[in-house]
Each structure stands twice: as structure tokens, then as C-alpha cells.
Write a protein that holds these residues in place. Structure first.
Motif, PDB file in Angstrom:
ATOM      1  N   GLY A 161       0.832  -1.217   0.083  1.00  0.00           N
ATOM      2  CA  GLY A 161       0.036  -0.013   0.218  1.00  0.00           C
ATOM      3  C   GLY A 161       0.821   1.344  -0.015  1.00  0.00           C
ATOM      4  N   ASP A 162       0.461   2.318  -0.424  1.00  0.00           N
ATOM      5  CA  ASP A 162       0.906   3.491  -0.441  1.00  0.00           C
ATOM      6  C   ASP A 162       1.732   4.118   0.874  1.00  0.00           C
ATOM      7  OD1 ASP A 162       0.812   3.857  -2.910  1.00  0.00           O
ATOM      8  OD2 ASP A 162      -0.912   5.308  -2.993  1.00  0.00           O
ATOM      9  N   GLN A 163       0.624   3.732   2.040  1.00  0.00           N
ATOM     10  CA  GLN A 163       1.222   3.974   3.301  1.00  0.00           C
ATOM     11  C   GLN A 163       2.720   3.424   3.630  1.00  0.00           C
ATOM     12  OE1 GLN A 163      -1.841   3.099   6.050  1.00  0.00           O
ATOM     13  NE2 GLN A 163      -1.367   4.867   7.303  1.00  0.00           N
ATOM     14  N   ASP A 164       2.690   2.343   3.277  1.00  0.00           N
ATOM     15  CA  ASP A 164       3.732   1.307   3.639  1.00  0.00           C
ATOM     16  C   ASP A 164       4.910   1.869   2.769  1.00  0.00           C
ATOM     17  OD1 ASP A 164       2.667  -0.370   5.285  1.00  0.00           O
ATOM     18  OD2 ASP A 164       2.371  -2.173   3.815  1.00  0.00           O
ATOM     19  N   ARG A 165       4.883   2.338   1.576  1.00  0.00           N
ATOM     20  CA  ARG A 165       5.744   2.703   0.780  1.00  0.00           C
ATOM     21  C   ARG A 165       6.334   3.969   1.322  1.00  0.00           C
ATOM     22  NH1 ARG A 165       6.422   0.551  -4.279  1.00  0.00           N
ATOM     23  NH2 ARG A 165       4.763  -0.783  -4.873  1.00  0.00           N
ATOM     24  N   GLN A 166       5.384   4.851   1.887  1.00  0.00           N
ATOM     25  CA  GLN A 166       6.087   6.031   2.435  1.00  0.00           C
ATOM     26  C   GLN A 166       6.838   5.910   3.829  1.00  0.00           C
ATOM     27  OE1 GLN A 166       2.855   8.947   3.051  1.00  0.00           O
ATOM     28  NE2 GLN A 166       4.217  10.501   3.917  1.00  0.00           N
ATOM     29  N   ARG A 167       6.349   4.893   4.513  1.00  0.00           N
ATOM     30  CA  ARG A 167       7.202   4.798   5.751  1.00  0.00           C
ATOM     31  C   ARG A 167       8.263   4.165   5.571  1.00  0.00           C
ATOM     32  NH1 ARG A 167       4.611   1.013  10.166  1.00  0.00           N
ATOM     33  NH2 ARG A 167       3.801  -0.029   8.445  1.00  0.00           N
ATOM     34  N   GLY A 168       8.299   3.305   4.322  1.00  0.00           N
ATOM     35  CA  GLY A 168       9.539   2.578   4.056  1.00  0.00           C
ATOM     36  C   GLY A 168      10.559   3.429   3.421  1.00  0.00           C
ATOM     37  N   ALA A 169       9.959   4.290   2.604  1.00  0.00           N
ATOM     38  CA  ALA A 169      10.813   5.521   2.008  1.00  0.00           C
ATOM     39  C   ALA A 169      11.512   6.315   2.871  1.00  0.00           C
ATOM     40  CB  ALA A 169       9.973   6.371   1.132  1.00  0.00           C
ATOM     41  N   GLU A 170      10.826   6.539   3.948  1.00  0.00           N
ATOM     42  CA  GLU A 170      11.348   7.674   5.244  1.00  0.00           C
ATOM     43  C   GLU A 170      12.668   6.928   5.775  1.00  0.00           C
ATOM     44  OE1 GLU A 170       8.090   8.243   7.786  1.00  0.00           O
ATOM     45  OE2 GLU A 170       7.213   9.234   6.155  1.00  0.00           O
ATOM     46  N   VAL A 171      12.595   5.503   5.793  1.00  0.00           N
ATOM     47  CA  VAL A 171      13.761   4.726   6.422  1.00  0.00           C
ATOM     48  C   VAL A 171      14.594   4.578   5.474  1.00  0.00           C
ATOM     49  CG1 VAL A 171      12.469   4.083   8.526  1.00  0.00           C
ATOM     50  CG2 VAL A 171      12.855   2.628   6.719  1.00  0.00           C
ATOM     51  N   GLY A 172      14.781   4.787   4.421  1.00  0.00           N
ATOM     52  CA  GLY A 172      15.590   4.519   3.370  1.00  0.00           C
ATOM     53  C   GLY A 172      15.532   3.148   2.307  1.00  0.00           C
ATOM     54  N   ILE A 173      14.258   2.696   2.438  1.00  0.00           N
ATOM     55  CA  ILE A 173      14.004   1.353   1.620  1.00  0.00           C
ATOM     56  C   ILE A 173      13.840   1.858   0.107  1.00  0.00           C
ATOM     57  CG2 ILE A 173      12.371  -0.262   0.995  1.00  0.00           C
ATOM     58  CD1 ILE A 173      11.963  -0.650   4.061  1.00  0.00           C
ATOM     59  N   ASP A 174      14.487   1.225  -0.746  1.00  0.00           N
ATOM     60  CA  ASP A 174      14.693   1.634  -2.169  1.00  0.00           C
ATOM     61  C   ASP A 174      13.704   1.091  -3.090  1.00  0.00           C
ATOM     62  OD1 ASP A 174      17.275   3.013  -2.089  1.00  0.00           O
ATOM     63  OD2 ASP A 174      17.691   0.849  -1.564  1.00  0.00           O
ATOM     64  N   ASP A 175      13.018  -0.121  -2.669  1.00  0.00           N
ATOM     65  CA  ASP A 175      11.822  -0.623  -3.687  1.00  0.00           C
ATOM     66  C   ASP A 175      11.075  -1.441  -2.683  1.00  0.00           C
ATOM     67  OD1 ASP A 175      10.483  -0.947  -5.801  1.00  0.00           O
ATOM     68  OD2 ASP A 175      11.732  -2.577  -6.554  1.00  0.00           O
ATOM     69  N   TYR A 176       9.786  -1.584  -3.090  1.00  0.00           N
ATOM     70  CA  TYR A 176       9.008  -2.468  -2.513  1.00  0.00           C
ATOM     71  C   TYR A 176       8.476  -3.645  -3.679  1.00  0.00           C
ATOM     72  CZ  TYR A 176       7.611  -0.656   1.948  1.00  0.00           C
ATOM     73  OH  TYR A 176       7.688  -0.523   3.141  1.00  0.00           O
ATOM     74  N   GLN A 177       8.529  -4.605  -3.202  1.00  0.00           N
ATOM     75  CA  GLN A 177       7.949  -5.791  -3.974  1.00  0.00           C
ATOM     76  C   GLN A 177       7.042  -6.771  -3.277  1.00  0.00           C
ATOM     77  OE1 GLN A 177       8.364  -6.309  -7.168  1.00  0.00           O
ATOM     78  NE2 GLN A 177       9.669  -4.521  -7.461  1.00  0.00           N
ATOM     79  N   ILE A 178       6.050  -7.136  -4.240  1.00  0.00           N
ATOM     80  CA  ILE A 178       5.259  -8.220  -3.379  1.00  0.00           C
ATOM     81  C   ILE A 178       5.658  -9.556  -3.282  1.00  0.00           C
ATOM     82  CG2 ILE A 178       2.779  -9.058  -3.666  1.00  0.00           C
ATOM     83  CD1 ILE A 178       2.110  -6.236  -5.177  1.00  0.00           C
TER      84      ILE A 178
END
Lengths: 922, 147
Positions: free
Chosen positions: A886-903
Motif C-alpha cells: 500500500g502507499d502508506q507502507d511505501r511512504q514509511r519505507g521511503a522514510e527509513v531508506g527502503i529503495d523498492d517495494y516488491q510483492i
């Protein structure tokens, strides 16, 4: 003869407890002599004092006067006015012994003469050591005569009338007459209290000790003879006696007479060789014996009021002590329960009543402030309900605050924050029954006596009862106890296994499950060698009674094809017991077992069934222990854990191939779904193709690739689920679509695993196979992947290494397999912490990090943050895996420096992503 | 001098002090007890009491005989314990002088020698006299070893 038997019984029990320690303490006092510990003396003093107080209250004059004298001497010792020597302690010990014996035979205690002991103690108290000496000497001479014989009268027995102190006689008479006047009870016993004491006394001599014992009391020879005989020669513990209403006894006599008559009829009928008329006799015997049994059971029944009787005092004293005003209302004294239960309920009820007064009822000030009447009310009610006895303890006090209870439970580590959040109010109230929980801010000496509510609960459950609590803030609380009427009769289910019958107590049975032959495979599974039953989505350890008890050979054929399973619960253990057959529910009478079979562990006793055969009663806990069910349970928990960590929501497309078999594919991998005519599907060579928008799309049919049944008949229109694999498209024929759903998957990756099938999960109670399209494609079109492999193999300095943090074994293995197939090297870690540890060691090898988000110990976000904040690793690419991005996850992830999300379920894209990042680091 | 109740177990005749024998009855309705020691044949209903039945053959170390129906039960009362012994048949009650009892022969098996406290022989019969307390001890011991 006593007005209040319950109070007297309680006095006996309590006094016996007080006096039990006295002997040892007196001996310690003697040993210490001059330097004896005043506190120790004080302890003895207090014990005797309590006995004295209660005895006075109950008009037990003899006990009262003896303990009074004893107390006097102890008081002198306590005040250091008297130094205890062996003579004094001897006298004290004798007096204490006598006191103990009087207490244990409380009903006759008023007829026992203790004047010699009283005189002896008074002499010590008044400092007449000489007298003490003489008196004790006498005693030592006539130990066999024991204390029952007054020393004065003992002297008389030698005919030495002159030595008999007139004062003694007076004292004796005084005692007697005073007890007479004080206690109306005595007057009924002593028909001639003024009888000349001297006359009968002359008879006993030391040579007839036995007689002497009996003749101990000259005041009332005939009466006391029998009484004291009972009391002296065989002291009976108070609790082994049941008082039976004469009416019940008469009834029993009548029934016994009836039974004899019926027997005579039966014998004569048999001896005359009668062929008829047995029915009438049998009916009669049946009726008489049933009534007999019922009546005998009645003799064990006692009114619960015998326990309730002590509470007015408890409430009165306690509220006075706590400065509260509190009244007690009692209802249902007359409700009768088995004697054992009545006795065993004393402590738990006392605790609950004390709790109500101590924690429930507020102080008058507070009550006034809350707009309540100043006097709080505790209601104690007993009543019958549905063949059981209910007891309610209600108060109109402050009630309990569920939030506070939860907070306290969290503080004490009884529950976790998450558990607390999920708890209902009722569950929160029940926290007070958890071990180590006390609602009082401070443990007071009133309620905090080392007995917690958990003990109360355990005690009640041991009696086969249940306890529950309700509460409302500001209004009060109520504890509700349900008890069986009797312990001797246990409602049980009779079951059959290997030709024998067994009884299982109903209290342990949660439900009965019948698994028909056809569903055995589906419902009964194996987790790490242990059988489990699938029950509404959960796994239940399964125990086969025949195997556990070795009832038949392993390969025996006489096993029924369907399964009857009793779902049993005991304490923390819950399991299914597989038996051959279920018979009736019966009220069985528990019989003890002999030495040879008593300790077998799985048996709780035996019972005799209607046909006269013995059936063994199974001990539900014992069976669990017998097959190490704890470990089985732990195993299945472990198995569940494995599954539960992967227990995330995935969106699945559900479809059937043959209508009886349900399949699922992760929606994340589905490019689109087409509805096509069957006529457009054609077979070219070994391939199925769909002519589609002018192109040909390779098509997979499940039945040709995995072990699946083919559809019964080809439909006119079918669905084709299209996947994108390695930049190509491939279609899967799905004859009938069922649903697209977000499902919390518990994946069983072992059963039914085959290439192309990830595992199984249960959807709507149907086992569903989850397909792995990537693998299906790989089986059929392996050439598609070969060129890819060479590409990643081209990387100059060795294979790309991936650190994979994933707590679910299933997904970790799946992703590892996928990546390794692509030529990557994978280092697996079970959680963020583990991955972090790995990273410290092999950080220079790692090219890409893949991490799950939800993990124990250190979750993906924490892990990513840790990686980013460490200079050495800050440039490592991090790919996060989620079940639903979800977008929420992506945002939280981006904040801590996660480069990409995959399912998780879309390995193809993951591989692309890894490749992309790997090439950027190289 | 004591009275002995004698009975058959296999071909041999055994005797028990009649003082220990509470009653003799027919075998009826024995319920097997799974996982119990070998010498326990089961439990039965004796007028409302559940009584454990022991197999004397096993205790004596005799081979079990599938043909022996063990038709009678001796219910014994020994030091407050009530238990039963299955036997093949009941014979007479004999009065035996204590001085006519001889020590058991030394070639008895270990199991037998534990239970048999003496042998009585007349012109016609040879009776091995069993001590019921030893039956109890031996059977309980076999339970402990089994456990």
C-alpha cells in the motif's frame, strides 16, 4: 445439644489449629528457660487466649476455665514474673494436652473434670511451687490414669480422705454449679448436679486403671461413663462424622426392609422355578434400590448455610477493622450440597467475602461522595440452577475498572499490550483469577494472605465447579460460582474402543466431532509426525485412544473407517481423542481402583455400568501426559507459528479446474483475465495455443502439468488467466472462476506439495492448492529461463549475493529458491536481528538486501533504519517485501531508506528488481 | 493347624490359608485394564466394589494356557487389600497340621519359590501352599518393574 453446630465445628477446627503448635513452642520455652523469647510466649498466650475467647462465647465452661488458668501462668512468664522450669512447663504441657483433647471432644467437654489441672496452674500462678511439686509428683505416678482423673480424687482413691483438701471440693462444686448456671445446656445432661461427689469416688483404685478412667467424673457417673469412654479411648476427628436426620435414617431402615422382602420374593420365585412374575419383582427391586441410592446420597448432603454461618462475623470484624460500614445479606442457607463440597468451599468463600469487603465496598466517605448509602451491602446467595448449585457473592461497592486491570496485568507481565488491546471487559475482569494478580494497590493483611484469586479458582475447579465475575464501575461486582451437587456422581460420556467401554467426564468434553470416511484424509493431517485434526481452520492435536493404550495391534483391521473424536479440554491442554464409538451420557458413580492399577496415570477411577460390567474412567489430563501431549501441542504450535508468521493477507484468485478441486493464484501475478471460446484453443504439436488478438498465446492446462483432475466436460466459454513471465505472456485455463479475495493464508507447504504448487491453504473449509505460475512455466518452457540465467551469470566478480530477511520459513524458502534459480547467491536470515548479525560478518559480500516488514525481534523498518545509519552499509540497496504493497507502507519505507517495494507472491518482478539494483552496485 | 482352601492352577494343586479367602465366585464380566502389568487380568464388579483380578499363572511363571478358562475367582483379603486370583478350579477345604508341612523343594523356579511357603503331601495329593501376602508383594513388585 448445641444450638449452633456449625459454629462449634468451626471452633474445633480453629482451636485445634491454634493448639497444634503449642506443644513444640512450650518445649522451646522450657529449653530456653530464663532466656526464653517473650515473643514465643506471646504466641502461645495468643493461641490459648483465642481458644478461651471462643469457648466463653460458646459456653464451653471447662475449656474456658482451663485455658484461663493456662493463660494466667503464661502471662506471668511473659511478664518475666515467673521463670519457666520443667515443672511449670510440664504442667503447662499437660494442660495444653488436656485442652486439645477437650477441644476434639467438644460435645462432652463440659462434663470432663479438669479442676486438678486448674488447681495446679493456679498454684503455680500464686507462687506455691511446693504444691506444684506435690501435684506433679502424683501425676507422674499415675500417668496411666491420665489427666482425666482429678488429682484430688486420685488421692481419695487411696482412701486418704483427710488429704483431700476441702478447698478442692469447694472448687469442684463451684465449677460445677457455676457451669450449671452459666450454661443451660448442661442442666439437661446433669440430672443430679448436687450428687455427693465422695460416694462413687472411693471405688476406683490404681489397680483398676481401666475403670478409673471411666469413673473419672463423680458428678454424673452414668452419663459420663459412656460419653467419656468415647471421648477418651477413641478420640474421633471432628470431620469424619456425618450427622444424619433421623427421618432419613428411618427411611433407610424402611427401604432396607423393603429390599429384604424383595430378595425373599426373588429367592422363592427362583426356587419354585417360576417362569413368570419376575418382571414385577424386578420392578420392585429396581424401585427400592433407586430410592435407597437416592436416600443414601441425601445423607451426604449438608446445607451450605454451615459455611455461610461464619460470614456475618467475618464481615462485621473486617468492616470494623477497615473503618467501613457493611452489612451482609444471606439467602439460601438451606441449599444442600455434598458434604465434601461444603467443607472445601469454606476457604474460597471466605476469601471472596473478605475481598468484597476489603476491595469492593468503599469507605463511608467515599460512598457518600458517590451518592450511595453509607452502609455497603454484601449479598451472599445460594440457589439451585439446572441441577447445579450456584453461589453468588455480590457487593454494591466500587466495582472494577477494566482499564486498570489491564494496566496492572501488563505491568505484572501477565498479558502483553497486544493481548490487552484485544480483551473484552469480561476477559479483563477474569484477569483477577490469573496467578500473581492482586487488585489491591497494596497487599493488605486482610486479603493478601498468600491466597490469591487464582487459588480460589483452582479450588473451585478441583471440585468440578466454575467461577466467573461481573463488574460495573461504581455499581459493584459479583462473583458467580457454579458447583456440582455431588462429587460422587459424575456425568460422563460412555465411549467404546477396541471392544471395551470407557467413561469420559462430561466436564472435560468440549464437543464431539464425527469425521466421515471420505473426509478422513482431508480433516486429519500430520504435523511433524503427530496427527492433527483440522477443526474450523485450527489444528488440534489428535490422540488415538487405541494407540495410546495399546488396545490392539497396529495393523489391526477392526478399526472403524470413520472417526469419532471427542474434543477434550483440561487446564491449558486441548486435544482430540479418537475413539471407535460413542454411547450414552450417563451419571456414573466413581469407584476407587485397587493398588495394582491405581497409579496407571491415564485412569481416574472406575465405575459400574448398568449391565454390571466395570468401565474405566479416563483421566483426560493423564492421557495428555501419557502421550507427551505438551510436546505435541508445542509442535503444533510451532507448526502454526511457522505458518502464522506468513499469515499475512494475500489477494488470491480462486478457481476450479474440475469442479471438486479448488485452486488459487496470487492476484499480484495475474496480468489480466480473458474469457474466450473453447473453440479458440488449439493444440499445436505438444503445445496448447490460444489464437488471441491475432497472436498465439501459449496456454497451460492444469491437468497436464500437475496432478489435477480434468474438467468433466469442455465448456463453450472458458476463462484464461494471463501471466507475464520473463516479458512473455502465458495463459492458464480456468474453467470456472470462483472469487477474488483477500485471504489470511495459513500455508501448509508440505502436504500436496509438487512442482507448480506452492502449498495448500484452507478457504471456506475447503483445501485449496496455491499455484506457482512461475514454476509452472519453468516446467513447461524451461528454455525461457536459460538465457536469463546466462545473463546474471555474466556478472564479472562472482554471483550477486542477496541477504534475505524473512521470518516465514515458507516465503524464505520460496524466495531463496526463486533467486537461486536465477543464479543469485542467497543468505537467509530469520528476522531483522539475525540479518543484522549476518551483515556485520559478511557485509562486503552483500550486494542487495531483501527484507520482510513484519518480523519478530527486529522488524524490516528497524532493520532498514539500522542499515542506513551505519556508514559501511548506507549505500546497500534495500528491497522490502510485503504481502500487499500500500502507499502508506511505501511512504514509511521511503522514510527509513527502503529503495523498492516488491510483492512476495510476484517473484518475477522481485528478480527484475534485484537485478536492477545489483547492476547498479557492481 | 489351619484350614486351607485348595484349588487347581494348571495340573497342580495349590492351597491358601482359608483365613485370607473372603469368598469364591464364578468369573463374570472381567474388564481389561490397558497398560497394566502382565499379572493383572482386569477388574471386576464385586457387588459394587471394583476388585482387581490377578493371574496366578503369570505370577507363578507358568505358561499361559489359552484353553484354561479360569472358571473361579478367589477373592482374598490381605492386610486391608482386597484382590482376586483367577484359578482353574476349586477343590476341597483341608485341615493341615502345621508340622506336616515341609519346606518347598529347592528345584522350584524363582517365581514359584517366592510364593510358595511350603508343601503338604498326603498319600494321594501334593499341595503347594501359597502365602497370599507374597502374591500381593510379587504382583506389586512386577508393577514397579513394569513402570
Amino acid at each position: 445439644m448445641f444450638q449452633d453446630d456449625e459454629l462449634v465445628n468451626e471452633f474445633v477446627v480453629e482451636s485445634a489449629a491454634h493448639l497444634a503448635e503449642v506443644e513444640g513452642q512450650l518445649l522451646a520455652i522450657e529449653a530456653a528457660g530464663e532466656n526464653c523469647d517473650p515473643e514465643l510466649v506471646n504466641t502461645v498466650f495468643r493461641a490459648v487466649h483465642s481458644v478461651k475467647g471462643a469457648a466463653g462465647f460458646l459456653s464451653l465452661t471447662v475449656i474456658n476455665s482451663l485455658s484461663h488458668s493456662l493463660e494466667n501462668v503464661l502471662n506471668l512468664i511473659r511478664n518475666r514474673e515467673l521463670v519457666p522450669n520443667s515443672h511449670i512447663v510440664n504442667a503447662l504441657l499437660r494442660a495444653a494436652d488436656q485442652l486439645f483433647s477437650l477441644v476434639n471432644n467438644v460435645e462432652t467437654s463440659n462434663e470432663v473434670d479438669v479442676s486438678h489441672l486448674v488447681a495446679e496452674l493456679e498454684a503455680i500462678a500464686s507462687g506455691q511451687e511446693d504444691v506444684t511439686q506435690i501435684v506433679s509428683d502424683h501425676h507422674e505416678n499415675f500417668e496411666a490414669i491420665q489427666e482425666q482423673i482429678s488429682s484430688a480424687i486420685g488421692d481419695q482413691s487411696f482412701g486418704d480422705m483427710a488429704a483431700y483438701s476441702p478447698a478442692g471440693v469447694e472448687q469442684l462444686l463451684d465449677d460445677q454449679s457455676s457451669s450449671d448456671s452459666e450454661s443451660p445446656i448442661n442442666s439437661s445432661v446433669f440430672e443430679a448436679p448436687t450428687i455427693d461427689p465422695i460416694a462413687p469416688v472411693i471405688q476406683p483404685t490404681p489397680s483398676v486403671k481401666r475403670d478409673a478412667k471411666k469413673e473419672q467424673n463423680p458428678m454424673d457417673k452414668s452419663k459420663v461413663k459412656s460419653n467419656s469412654d468415647g471421648s477418651v479411648s477413641k478420640p474421633k476427628p471432628a470431620d469424619s462424622i456425618v450427622r444424619v436426620n433421623v427421618a432419613i435414617l428411618d427411611r433407610l431402615m424402611n427401604l432396607a426392609g423393603e429390599l429384604v422382602l424383595s430378595r425373599n420374593q426373588l429367592i422363592s420365585a427362583v426356587s419354585q422355578g417360576l417362569k413368570e412374575g419376575f418382571e414385577a419383582i424386578a420392578a420392585r427391586v429396581d424401585q427400592v434400590t433407586s430410592e435407597l441410592q437416592e436416600t443414601i446420597m441425601q445423607t451426604r448432603m449438608q446445607p451450605i448455610g454451615s459455611v455461610f454461618g461464619r460470614f456475618p462475623r467475618v464481615v462485621r470484624d473486617l468492616s470494623a477493622k477497615l473503618g467501613k460500614e457493611c452489612s451482609l445479606e444471606i439467602e439460601g442457607d438451606e441449599v444442600e450440597v455434598d458434604k465434601t463440597i461444603v467443607e472445601a468451599m469454606g476457604d474460597p468463600l471466605t476469601h471472596l467475602v473478605r475481598n468484597s469487603v476489603d476491595h469492593g465496598i468503599e469507605t463511608p466517605d467515599r460512598r457518600r461522595a458517590a451518592g450511595k448509602v453509607e452502609t455497603g451491602t454484601v449479598r451472599l446467595r445460594a440457589f439451585h440452577q439446572a441441577g447445579k448449585v450456584c453461589i453468588r457473592i455480590e457487593d454494591d461497592g466500587a466495582g472494577m475498572d477494566p482499564v486498570k486491570l489491564k494496566t496492572k496485568a501488563i505491568e505484572k507481565g501477565i498479558i502483553s499490550v497486544e493481548q490487552a488491546a484485544l480483551m473484552t471487559e469480561n476477559e479483563a475482569y477474569r484477569l483477577i483469577f490469573a496467578p500473581g494478580f492482586s487488585t489491591a494497590a497494596q497487599v493488605t493483611d486482610v486479603s493478601g494472605r498468600g491466597v490469591g484469586m487464582d487459588v480460589v479458582k483452582t479450588n473451585i475447579e478441583q471440585l468440578g465447579g466454575t467461577v466467573d465475575i461481573e463488574s460495573e464501575v461504581g455499581k459493584g461486582s459479583a462473583v458467580h460460582i457454579t458447583l456440582p451437587l455431588t462429587l460422587a456422581i459424575v456425568p460422563s460420556m460412555i465411549i467404546g474402543c477396541a471392544g471395551e467401554r470407557y467413561a469420559v467426564p462430561q466436564a472435560n468434553i468440549v464437543e464431539l466431532v464425527r469425521v466421515p470416511e471420505g473426509e478422513m484424509q482431508q480433516r486429519i493431517g500430520v504435523v511433524q509426525g503427530a496427527e492433527v485434526l483440522r477443526l474450523r481452520g485450527a489444528l488440534l492435536p489428535l490422540v488415538r485412544l487405541d494407540r495410546t493404550l495399546k488396545l490392539r495391534a497396529a495393523n489391526s483391521k477392526d478399526r472403524p473407517s470413520s472417526a469419532n473424536i471427542l474434543v477434550l479440554e483440561t487446564g491449558q491442554i486441548r486435544y482430540g481423542l479418537l475413539v471407535d464409538s460413542l454411547f450414552d451420557n450417563e451419571e456414573i458413580v466413581v469407584k476407587p481402583l485397587g493398588k495394582h492399577v491405581r497409579d496407571l496415570g491415564y485412569l481416574a477411577g472406575a465405575t459400574i455400568l448398568g449391565d454390571g460390567y466395570v468401565a474405566l474412567i479416563l483421566d483426560v489430563m493423564g492421557i495428555a501426559m501419557q502421550c507427551n501431549l505438551r510436546s505435541i501441542e508445542a509442535q503444533s504450535n510451532k507448526a502454526e507459528e511457522v505458518i502464522e508468521h506468513g499469515d499475512e493477507v494475500h489477494r488470491l484468485l480462486l478457481f476450479t479446474n474440475h469442479e471438486s478441486e479448488l485452486f488459487a493464484v496470487p492476484m499480484a501475478m495475474v496480468a489480466r483475465i480473458e474469457r474466450v471460446s473453447s473453440s479458440d484453443l488449439s493444440v499445436v504439436g505438444s503445445q496448447n495455443l490460444l489464437i488471441y488478438r491475432g497472436q498465439s498465446l501459449p496456454i497451460l492446462r492444469l491437468e497436464q502439468n500437475i496432478s489435477a483432475r480434468a474438467p468433466d466436460e469442455e465448456q463453450e466459454k472458458v476463462f484464461v488467466v494471463v501471466f507475464r513471465v520473463q516479458d512473455r505472456e502465458i495463459g492458464l485455463v480456468a474453467p470456472a472462476l470462483r472469487d477474488i479475495r483477500d485471504i489470511q493464508m495459513k500455508i501448509d507447504a508440505k502436504t500436496l506439495r509438487e512442482p507448480g504448487v506452492l502449498g495448500t491453504t484452507v478457504v471456506d473449509n475447503t483445501t485449496t492448492r496455491i499455484l506457482d505460475p512461475l514454476e509452472l512455466v519453468r516446467i513447461k518452457y524451461s528454455e525461457w529461463f536459460e538465457e536469463e540465467f546466462t545473463v546474471s551469470g555474466d556478472v564479472a566478480d562472482g554471483p550477486t549475493t542477496v541477504l534475505l530477511a524473512e521470518d516465514s520459513d515458507f516465503f524464505r524458502n520460496h524466495v531463496t529458491r526463486t533467486l537461486e534459480n536465477e543464479g543469485f547467491k542467497v543468505i537467509g536470515a530469520v528476522d531483522g536481528r539475525d540479518a543484522w548479525d549476518h551483515l556485520q560478518v559478511v557485509f562486503d559480500e552483500i550486494d542487495v538486501i531483501i527484507t520482510d516488514i513484519e518480523m519478530p525481534r527486529m522488524n524490516g523498518l528497524e532493520f532498514a533504519r539500522a542499515v542506513r545509519s551505519t556508514p559501511n552499509f548506507s549505500n546497500l540497496p534495500i528491497i522490502a517485501l510485503t504481502s500487499l504493497a500500500g502507499d502508506q507502507d511505501r511512504q514509511r519505507g521511503a522514510e527509513v531508506g527502503i529503495d523498492d517495494y516488491q510483492i512476495k507472491m510476484d517473484p518475477a518482478r522481485l528478480v527484475d528488481s534485484v537485478r536492477k539494483f545489483a547492476s547498479s552496485t557492481h | 493347624m489351619a484350614q486351607y482352601s485348595t484349588f487347581y492352577c494348571g495340573d497342580s494343586l495349590f492351597g491358601l490359608d482359608i483365613g485370607y479367602v473372603q469368598e469364591i465366585n464364578r468369573t463374570s464380566g472381567l474388564t481389561g485394564v490397558p497398560l497394566a502389568a502382565n499379572c493383572v487380568r482386569g477388574v471386576m464388579n464385586l457387588r459394587g466394589e471394583v476388585v482387581t483380578m490377578l493371574d496366578l499363572r503369570t505370577l507363578l511363571g507358568l505358561p499361559s494356557d489359552p484353553n484354561s478358562a479360569a472358571k473361579r475367582n478367589l477373592i482374598l483379603k490381605c492386610d486391608g487389600d482386597i484382590f482376586g486370583v483367577c484359578v482353574d478350579g476349586v477343590a476341597d477345604i483341608l485341615t493341615i497340621e502345621s508340622d506336616s508341612i515341609t519346606a518347598p523343594p529347592s528345584n522350584l523356579s524363582i517365581n514359584e519359590s517366592k510364593l510358595i511357603k511350603g508343601v503338604y503331601q498326603s498319600d494321594t495329593v501334593l499341595i503347594m501352599l501359597i502365602d497370599p501376602r507374597e502374591i500381593l508383594n510379587a504382583s506389586l513388585a512386577s508393577i514397579r518393574t513394569a513402570a
